[in-house]
Design an enzyme around this catalytic site. Structure first.
Site: not given
Length: 274
Positions: A6, A262
């Site tokens: 990320e 998720r």
């Protein structure tokens, strides 16, 4: 466990690469997986050989290598992707999809099963990034701008934080860490957040991302021999991948559940609706 790099991981890579490969001529290119690139292998090699990277930029979870011939190499590592820089002797015992050499040192692209390294023009890169939201650590970002971004949005906090069209660079791990830092449940509805909660969320986003970046992110494979920084934040995650462990803040038990497909990690004892 395979991890998705990320913002902190990619920014860590950007900083390291900026010290190592700038203006070094590309001396060799190996492509072991044609699907990882977007042009024929021979064209890819031809365009790269002899060129130099003059600047490495990050946008969201992508890195952009600016080449001195005006072209751009666009990297998205995706889940399980990572990079290693070094010699043939010290590289990880992993299969590589692409290798770019700078004399006796090579940048190895590993785990590019879902990720890619694409060759583009500057204009194409601009077009690809047009839908991306603003950068959370940009100097122009502030509490007011952040509150404005959230205005009129609906849905869960987790879905908002990982939506690259809203804010660029945050994925599963840091969305959970930011929600925890702000004391908010990942499932809380964005439209129900108070002004105070939004302010807390902004502060949490800044704190978590900056600390993760300074800590080298959560990718646990070193970038090169002697790299003591990369992956240093992995042990500092408060909720991510800590299912069943004790909460550092209140002693409660970290839960793992699913939200809109998720996985989410959170502490039900000290994360609330507001």
């Amino acid at each position: 466990m395979n991890k998705m790099p990320e913002l902190p991981e990619m920014e860590n890579y950007r900083r390291l690469l900026s010290e190592l490969i700038i203006n070094a001529p590309i001396t060799n290119v190996v492509v072991n997986r044609e699907k990882s690139i977007n042009v024929p292998v021979e064209s890819f090699k031809e365009e790269l050989l002899g060129t130099r990277t003059i600047f490495v930029e990050r946008r969201g979870k992508h890195l952009i290598f600016h080449l001195n011939n005006g072209r751009r190499l666009l990297l998205h590592l995706m889940l399980g992707g990572l990079m290693y820089y070094g010699t043939e002797e010290d590289r990880p015992k992993r299969s590589t999809q692409i290798e770019i050499s700078f004399g006796d040192r090579t940048l190895y692209f590993i785990g590019l099963r879902l990720g890619h390294l694409h060759l583009h023009s500057a204009k194409e890169v601009d077009e690809l990034f047009a839908p991306l939201g603003p950068e959370p650590l940009d100097r122009r970002m502030n509490p007011e701008k952040f509150a404005g971004i959230l205005q009129g949005r609906r849905g869960s906090l987790k879905s908002l934080l990982v939506n690259q069209h809203v804010i660029a660079g945050i994925g599963n791990c840091y969305a959970d860490e930011i929600a925890y830092e702000a004391g908010l449940l990942p499932s809380v509805k964005v439209q129900d957040l108070t002004e105070a909660s939004v302010a807390r969320l902004y502060a949490a986003m800044q704190k978590v991302l900056r600390e993760a970046l300074e800590g080298g992110g959560y990718m646990d494979t070193p970038f090169m021999v002697g790299d003591q920084l990369t992956g240093g934040y992995d042990d500092q995650c408060k909720v991510y991948d800590r299912e069943g462990e004790a909460c550092y803040r209140c002693g409660g038990t970290i839960n793992k559940s699913e939200l809109n497909g998720r996985k989410v990690f959170y502490c039900p004892s000290c994360q609330h609706e507001q």
